[in-house]
Design an enzyme around this catalytic site. Structure first.
Site, short mmCIF file in Angstrom:
data_model
loop_
_atom_site.label_atom_id
_atom_site.label_comp_id
_atom_site.label_asym_id
_atom_site.label_seq_id
_atom_site.Cartn_x
_atom_site.Cartn_y
_atom_site.Cartn_z
N CYS A 1 0.90 -1.36 0.03
CA CYS A 1 -0.04 0.04 -0.03
C CYS A 1 0.79 1.34 0.07
O CYS A 1 1.38 1.65 1.09
CB CYS A 1 -0.80 -0.09 1.25
SG CYS A 1 -1.50 1.31 1.57
N CYS B 1 0.09 3.91 2.91
CA CYS B 1 0.68 3.53 4.00
C CYS B 1 2.00 3.90 4.32
O CYS B 1 2.52 4.28 5.09
CB CYS B 1 0.33 2.07 4.17
SG CYS B 1 -1.27 1.33 3.99
#
Length: 110
Positions: free
Chosen positions: A35, A38
């Protein structure tokens, strides 16, 4: 998992102890290696943990290796941030955000 400096990693095994049982409010980032947003949040969480450590515990949980907790809180998007106070989720936010905005969103739960 890309770990943010100064931010503890929690798992299905210790979530109850580290988050539900915490005396401080806890900000949990539900995160994943794959991700990109993230990863962008790493420096923000590191700064938050060092600046607000007296009144807020900041932890990360890898959704890929901790499906029980991820499913229990119906986390579908990464990153998802949840604030737990007295063992209960009191705020949920989805998506990367600037530190200033994150602090604004946390103001009423700290």
């Amino acid at each position: 998992m890309i770990k943010a400096a100064g931010v503890a990693e929690v798992t299905d095994a210790d979530f109850e102890t580290e988050v539900i049982g915490s005396e401080l409010p806890v900000l949990v980032e539900f995160t994943a290696d794959w991700c990109p947003p993230c990863r962008q949040m790493g420096p923000v969480l590191t700064a938050l943990a060092s600046e607000e450590g007296e009144r807020l515990k900041v932890v990360q949980l890898d959704v890929d290796t901790n499906p029980l907790t991820t499913n229990a809180y119906k986390v579908l998007s990464m990153p998802t941030f949840m604030v737990f106070r007295d063992g209960e989720p009191v705020r949920s936010m989805v998506g990367a955000r600037a530190k200033r905005r994150l602090l604004e969103e946390l103001a009423d739960v700290l």
